[in-house]
Design a protein around this motif. Structure first.
Motif, mmCIF file in Angstrom:
data_model
loop_
_atom_site.group_PDB
_atom_site.id
_atom_site.type_symbol
_atom_site.label_atom_id
_atom_site.label_comp_id
_atom_site.label_asym_id
_atom_site.label_seq_id
_atom_site.Cartn_x
_atom_site.Cartn_y
_atom_site.Cartn_z
ATOM 1 N N GLY A 314 0.787 -1.253 0.150
ATOM 2 C CA GLY A 314 -0.136 0.045 -0.022
ATOM 3 C C GLY A 314 0.756 1.317 0.171
ATOM 4 N N GLY A 315 2.005 1.316 0.383
ATOM 5 C CA GLY A 315 3.160 2.463 0.381
ATOM 6 C C GLY A 315 3.238 2.967 -0.836
ATOM 7 N N PRO A 316 3.743 2.265 -1.819
ATOM 8 C CA PRO A 316 4.090 3.207 -3.266
ATOM 9 C C PRO A 316 2.927 3.663 -3.780
ATOM 10 C CG PRO A 316 5.308 1.118 -2.871
ATOM 11 C CD PRO A 316 4.305 1.238 -1.756
ATOM 12 N N ALA A 317 1.856 2.719 -3.794
ATOM 13 C CA ALA A 317 0.574 3.507 -4.330
ATOM 14 C C ALA A 317 -0.112 4.665 -3.601
ATOM 15 C CB ALA A 317 -0.552 2.256 -4.326
ATOM 16 N N LYS A 321 -0.561 8.419 -5.184
ATOM 17 C CA LYS A 321 -1.869 9.080 -5.110
ATOM 18 C C LYS A 321 -1.580 10.477 -4.611
ATOM 19 C CE LYS A 321 -6.130 9.700 -5.184
ATOM 20 N NZ LYS A 321 -6.562 10.946 -4.413
ATOM 21 N N LEU A 322 -0.834 10.606 -3.576
ATOM 22 C CA LEU A 322 -0.654 11.979 -2.952
ATOM 23 C C LEU A 322 0.128 12.907 -3.913
ATOM 24 C CD1 LEU A 322 0.603 10.957 0.735
ATOM 25 C CD2 LEU A 322 -1.336 12.034 0.052
ATOM 26 N N LEU A 323 1.280 12.248 -4.674
ATOM 27 C CA LEU A 323 1.655 13.145 -5.592
ATOM 28 C C LEU A 323 1.052 13.608 -6.487
ATOM 29 C CD1 LEU A 323 5.171 11.027 -6.024
ATOM 30 C CD2 LEU A 323 4.950 13.472 -5.040
ATOM 31 N N TRP A 324 0.403 12.759 -7.227
ATOM 32 C CA TRP A 324 -0.588 13.398 -8.350
ATOM 33 C C TRP A 324 -1.765 14.128 -7.976
ATOM 34 C CZ3 TRP A 324 -5.497 12.767 -9.577
ATOM 35 C CH2 TRP A 324 -6.268 11.624 -9.140
ATOM 36 N N ALA A 325 -2.412 13.682 -7.010
ATOM 37 C CA ALA A 325 -3.614 14.558 -6.566
ATOM 38 C C ALA A 325 -3.395 15.833 -6.100
ATOM 39 C CB ALA A 325 -4.386 13.723 -5.453
ATOM 40 N N ASN A 326 -2.299 16.073 -5.378
ATOM 41 C CA ASN A 326 -1.810 17.435 -4.750
ATOM 42 C C ASN A 326 -1.216 18.362 -5.914
ATOM 43 O OD1 ASN A 326 -2.311 17.582 -1.808
ATOM 44 N ND2 ASN A 326 -1.312 15.473 -1.956
ATOM 45 N N ALA A 367 -11.738 17.837 -6.373
ATOM 46 C CA ALA A 367 -12.043 16.484 -5.702
ATOM 47 C C ALA A 367 -11.000 15.433 -5.933
ATOM 48 C CB ALA A 367 -13.155 15.871 -6.648
ATOM 49 N N ASP A 368 -9.801 15.955 -6.641
ATOM 50 C CA ASP A 368 -8.451 15.220 -6.859
ATOM 51 C C ASP A 368 -8.034 14.404 -5.371
ATOM 52 O OD1 ASP A 368 -8.813 15.301 -9.378
ATOM 53 O OD2 ASP A 368 -7.031 16.700 -9.617
ATOM 54 N N THR A 369 -7.891 14.994 -4.305
ATOM 55 C CA THR A 369 -7.441 14.766 -3.185
ATOM 56 C C THR A 369 -8.420 14.257 -2.223
ATOM 57 O OG1 THR A 369 -7.776 16.896 -2.169
ATOM 58 C CG2 THR A 369 -5.670 16.708 -2.851
ATOM 59 N N ILE A 370 -9.523 13.952 -2.768
ATOM 60 C CA ILE A 370 -10.706 13.030 -1.925
ATOM 61 C C ILE A 370 -10.898 11.817 -2.606
ATOM 62 C CG2 ILE A 370 -12.839 13.293 -1.088
ATOM 63 C CD1 ILE A 370 -12.809 16.183 -1.111
ATOM 64 N N GLU A 376 -5.622 12.273 3.829
ATOM 65 C CA GLU A 376 -5.619 11.798 5.118
ATOM 66 C C GLU A 376 -5.565 10.159 5.249
ATOM 67 O OE1 GLU A 376 -7.843 13.825 4.196
ATOM 68 O OE2 GLU A 376 -7.727 15.551 5.071
ATOM 69 N N VAL A 377 -6.224 9.401 4.425
ATOM 70 C CA VAL A 377 -6.328 7.906 4.448
ATOM 71 C C VAL A 377 -4.982 7.697 3.839
ATOM 72 C CG1 VAL A 377 -7.189 5.909 3.519
ATOM 73 C CG2 VAL A 377 -8.851 7.575 4.472
ATOM 74 N N GLN A 378 -4.556 8.156 2.833
ATOM 75 C CA GLN A 378 -3.194 7.673 2.170
ATOM 76 C C GLN A 378 -1.875 8.060 3.153
ATOM 77 O OE1 GLN A 378 -3.245 5.897 -0.612
ATOM 78 N NE2 GLN A 378 -5.529 6.784 -0.849
ATOM 79 N N ARG A 379 -2.036 9.161 3.928
ATOM 80 C CA ARG A 379 -0.835 9.369 4.768
ATOM 81 C C ARG A 379 -0.914 8.567 5.930
ATOM 82 N NH1 ARG A 379 -2.305 15.339 3.973
ATOM 83 N NH2 ARG A 379 -0.974 16.288 2.412
#
Length: 395
Positions: A314-317, A321-326, A367-370, A376-379
């Motif tokens: 779950g880490g790399p994925a 997600k955090l990279l592209w969404a933000n 909405a990208d970060t949701i 929050e969940v990814q972190r």
């Protein structure tokens, strides 16, 4: 990334590039650039016809085993396909959920009967799928789902509600995470069911987005049914199957996504040069940082995909997600800065809700970060599963 010779990959890239040049013509030429997040309403039927044209030529399900209709393309060849497809500005795929998510899940976890029943329809794009994960009380917290399913003879009976279900209104089937063990909590007692959408007991209600379009939906199950053998994995093993699907969701197609991002950034840079915004050193710095961020995303994606076990923890994925969404949300904000005062005036095309294209980009990227797992969940996933920090206290 590939054990094949470079010339084999070059030949593969040339073949798809030439095929796209020869086929994105005539009735399909008008589809260039259409569809995608926030724009799924654009030319849906024509894009579906395009998807089926791709399938007939053997350009769908590239990584699947040959016994199920795939090409067994290498990872590098799959990356090349998505990159060439994006470079050609080909239309967004209608069949993404079935091909990239459910198909890969069935190949990894499904029974042979399930593979024989569903993979041909995914391959030919004759059956469309949607994903029944999120609920009003379980958005990014999938383990909190309350939709229930009870086995009654040879069928499951399903009750509950899903929300933010992309393209449910055009889907034939839905893969649904439901609680099948009464009294179970969190990730225990969940099952992964394949449910037909066109039946009594399934009510689909569109959700109007900030962009004025409605590609997301609420789906209500009120006594809907599916066959007893249409559970992927064992009953109660749905959490493991669902996590497998999420890993597939963040696969090679992200490289094509990044080319689309690069095209959006280029449009913003061109606008900044035309209207003089690029003369502002602050905006010029932000444009430069956006370009750097895009290169960082690509480097991370290539490094992650090079590891065949990438994403299993779950880490790399989650980092991806955090990279592209933000980054993408920031790009939407930067677009408004570059537009200046004109960003406040909705004088775009009527079929785009009156929005100019960069305005639509800004509104949808909120909405990208949701969706797809909130920040929050990814972190939390990174902290707990990768860094080994204590689990967050749940109340």
């Amino acid at each position: 990334m590939s054990q094949d010779s470079p010339s084999a990959d070059e030949e593969f890239a040339r073949a798809i590039r030439e095929w796209l040049a020869d086929n994105l013509t005539g009735e399909f030429a008008k589809l260039r650039g259409l569809g995608g997040p926030g724009r799924e309403h654009e030319a849906h039927d024509d894009r579906l016809a395009w998807d089926r044209h791709l399938a007939a030529a053997g350009w769908t399900c590239l990584g699947w085993p040959k016994e199920y209709g795939g090409r067994e393309a290498t990872l590098s060849q799959q990356v090349l396909f998505h990159e060439e497809y994006a470079k050609a500005n080909a239309p967004a795929r209608v069949s993404h959920v079935g091909e990239e998510l459910l198909g890969a899940t069935l190949i990894a976890f499904g029974t042979e009967a399930q593979k024989q029943r569903f993979l041909p329809g995914i391959k030919s794009v004759s059956e469309l799928w949607c994903q029944g994960y999120s609920e009003p009380g379980a958005g990014s917290d999938l383990a909190a789902v309350s939709t229930s399913a009870r086995l009654d003879g040879d069928q499951w009976t399903i009750h509950g509600q899903k929300v933010w279900t992309s393209l449910a209104h055009v889907a034939d089937w839905c893969f649904v995470v439901a609680r099948t063990e009464p009294g179970s909590v969190r990730h225990k007692g969940l099952s992964y069911l394949l449910v037909p959408m066109r039946q009594p007991g399934v009510d689909i209600r569109p959700i109007v987005q900030l962009t004025g379009t409605s590609e997301f939906n609420e789906v209500f199950f009120d006594g809907a049914h599916t066959d007893a053998d249409l559970v992927v994995g064992d009953p109660g093993d749905g959490w493991r199957i669902a996590m497998g699907t999420l890993t597939f969701e963040r696969g090679v197609s992200t490289l094509g996504q990044q080319i689309g991002f690069a095209r959006e950034l280029s449009e913003i840079v061109e606008l900044a040069e035309r209207n003089g915004a690029a003369d502002d050193p602050v905006i010029r710095s932000k444009l430069t940082r956006a370009w750097i961020g895009l290169r960082v995303m690509r480097a991370h994606a290539m490094r992650t995909l090079a590891d065949v076990d990438a994403g299993t923890s779950g880490g790399p994925a989650s980092v991806s997600k955090l990279l592209w969404a933000n980054w993408h949300r920031g790009l939407g904000e930067l677009a408004m800065e570059v537009m200046g005062a004109s960003s406040l005036i909705a004088d775009g095309a009527a079929d785009n809700g009156g929005l100019q294209e960069l305005q639509r980009l800004y509104l949808f990227t909120r909405a990208d970060t949701i969706y797809g797992g909130s920040n929050e969940v990814q972190r939390n996933i990174i902290a707990e599963r990768v860094l080994g920090l204590p689990r967050e206290v749940r109340v």
